[in-house]
Design a protein around this motif. Structure first.
Motif, PDB file in Angstrom:
ATOM      1  N   HIS A  26       0.820  -1.205   0.000  1.00 36.54           N
ATOM      2  CA  HIS A  26       0.000   0.000   0.000  1.00 36.54           C
ATOM      3  C   HIS A  26       0.854   1.254   0.000  1.00 36.54           C
ATOM      4  N   GLN A  29       1.324   3.884  -3.155  1.00 38.81           N
ATOM      5  CA  GLN A  29       0.534   5.037  -3.530  1.00 38.81           C
ATOM      6  C   GLN A  29       1.439   6.249  -3.680  1.00 38.81           C
ATOM      7  N   SER A  41      -8.627   5.889  -6.884  1.00 36.10           N
ATOM      8  CA  SER A  41      -7.834   4.708  -7.178  1.00 36.10           C
ATOM      9  C   SER A  41      -8.231   3.543  -6.292  1.00 36.10           C
ATOM     10  N   SER A  42      -8.478   3.813  -5.011  1.00 39.02           N
ATOM     11  CA  SER A  42      -8.849   2.743  -4.102  1.00 39.02           C
ATOM     12  C   SER A  42     -10.228   2.208  -4.407  1.00 39.02           C
ATOM     13  N   ASP A  47      -7.480  -2.405  -1.468  1.00 41.39           N
ATOM     14  CA  ASP A  47      -6.168  -2.916  -1.076  1.00 41.39           C
ATOM     15  C   ASP A  47      -6.191  -4.435  -0.926  1.00 41.39           C
ATOM     16  N   PHE A  50      -6.363  -6.020  -4.328  1.00 41.37           N
ATOM     17  CA  PHE A  50      -5.077  -5.830  -4.996  1.00 41.37           C
ATOM     18  C   PHE A  50      -4.046  -6.834  -4.485  1.00 41.37           C
ATOM     19  N   SER A  54      -2.591  -9.723  -6.884  1.00 38.03           N
ATOM     20  CA  SER A  54      -1.166  -9.570  -7.179  1.00 38.03           C
ATOM     21  C   SER A  54      -0.378 -10.808  -6.779  1.00 38.03           C
ATOM     22  N   LYS A 337      -2.684   0.852  -9.440  1.00 34.38           N
ATOM     23  CA  LYS A 337      -3.001  -0.520  -9.050  1.00 34.38           C
ATOM     24  C   LYS A 337      -3.477  -1.329 -10.252  1.00 34.38           C
TER      25      LYS A 337
END
Length: 389
Positions: A26, A29, A41-42, A47, A50, A54, A337
């Protein structure tokens, strides 16, 4: 150029450190952005989502990367033993080297992301430094692979359309020079990224030490230069090469069907009339007749390589177009992201294409198969098995 930043400078660069979570992912950012951008974005990808996506993509892509590294290492060794008297061996070796390098860059990228996620204290900012030492390079290297594949496809088109003239047009020396030109025009411009971004030494108060980081250069020249270089080398070149591969593959498939039909008519020999029609065939059919079965197998192999490349390169083209069309679709933008996740998805296709090529070589090229079997000692194992029986 490397710059040293003190704790005060670090706080000025990253004013929102109190909003960071414990997960190093995180911390990617860009804290110089407005809070509204961070919220946007969030909202697209949380998170937690993501992290899960990922990690899954990292493990999956790394498994494919390992296969690509092994497969292309073997391919390079076989082509070296075969020699470079044939132009096709030179271009296929260049393709294997690029695929190998791409898999290594992917591995470096995955390793840094994995270490960062597991809170391993690195002497550099994993995501930002990896962007300048891995992601930028493999983005341009994928263009190199596209152009080499386009050259191989175009070379086979010439061989099948002009079989009597192509040996004078395509020579081993000419192919070697063509590979060098392709690398210079497609991969070397990746180092221009250091005009837009630069490394800095930053004091991190949370680690209580200085680490290596990178930041974008906000000059008009750097921004304009990045847009032009990315548009030319990152979008126009790969899309154009992709189009050449598609066109040449279609031509090769059509010509292969014509050759197969002609051979069937010759071998059937149903009547004298059919034989006379064969003798009175058009000049194009006569040219097709001169194509040996060895050349036909090579053409089929190139068609298979090009087809796999087309399927696996489509996500790359989409990602490159998004990078140009959407200003914030990059490593330092609002949609970072989504950009990172899409980069991982793209990283699944290209190494997969490189790792599958060795299977095509083995099944369709008798010389490659023979040398490969000697290299991995399969022939000796079979001989011992027969002796025991």
């Amino acid at each position: 150029m490397y710059m040293h930043f003190t704790e005060e400078d670090y706080t000025a660069l990253y004013p929102a450190q109190d909003q960071m979570t414990d997960n190093p992912f995180h911390s990617w950012q860009d804290h110089s952005k407005l809070s509204s951008m961070l919220t946007l974005s969030s909202g697209i990808l949380s998170d937690e989502q993501f992290d899960i996506i990922s990690l899954f993509l990292i493990y999956t892509s790394q498994l494919i990367n390992n296969c690509a590294i092994i497969a292309n290492s073997l391919s390079i060794a076989v082509f070296v033993k075969l020699g470079f008297s044939e132009p096709s061996n030179i271009s296929l070796t260049a393709l294997a080297i690029c695929d190998f390098t791409l898999a290594v860059l992917y591995t470096w990228n995955n390793l840094c992301f994995w270490l960062t996620y597991h809170n391993v204290q690195l002497p550099f900012h994993g995501a930002n430094v990896t962007f300048l030492t891995g992601r930028a390079q493999w983005a341009f290297l994928s263009t190199t692979i596209a152009w080499i594949t386009a050259f191989i496809s175009f070379e086979r088109c010439l061989c099948i359309l002009f079989p009597l003239k192509v040996r004078r047009l395509i020579t081993p020396r000419g192919t070697f020079v063509a590979m060098l030109i392709i690398i210079l025009l497609t991969f070397c411009p990746s180092f221009f990224i250091y005009i837009r971004y630069k490394f800095i030494w930053v004091f991190n108060p949370y680690l209580n030490r200085t680490i290596l980081d990178s930041i974008p250069v906000h000059s008009e020249f750097a921004i304009l230069f990045e847009k032009i270089s990315v548009a030319i080398c990152g979008v126009i070149q790969p899309v154009f090469a992709f189009s050449i591969v598609v066109i040449c593959t279609v031509v090769l498939v059509v010509q292969l069907r014509k050759i197969s039909s002609w051979r069937m008519s010759v071998t059937s020999a149903k009547s004298q009339r059919l034989q006379s029609e064969k003798n009175a065939a058009s000049s194009s059919s006569a040219a097709e007749a001169r194509i040996s079965q060895k050349e036909e197998r090579l053409v089929r192999m190139v068609v298979a390589i090009a087809t796999i490349f087309i399927v696996n390169y489509i996500p790359t083209c989409i990602g490159l177009l998004c990078y140009v069309v959407f200003d914030e679709f990059n490593h330092f933008g609002v949609y970072k992201k989504i950009s990172i996740v899409s980069g991982f998805i793209i990283s699944l296709g290209q190494p997969l294409s490189g790792s599958v090529n060795i299977v095509i070589y083995y099944r369709m090229a008798s010389k490659f198969r023979s040398v490969f079997r000697r290299l991995v000692r399969l022939d000796r194992q079979e001989e011992k098995r027969h002796e025991l029986e």
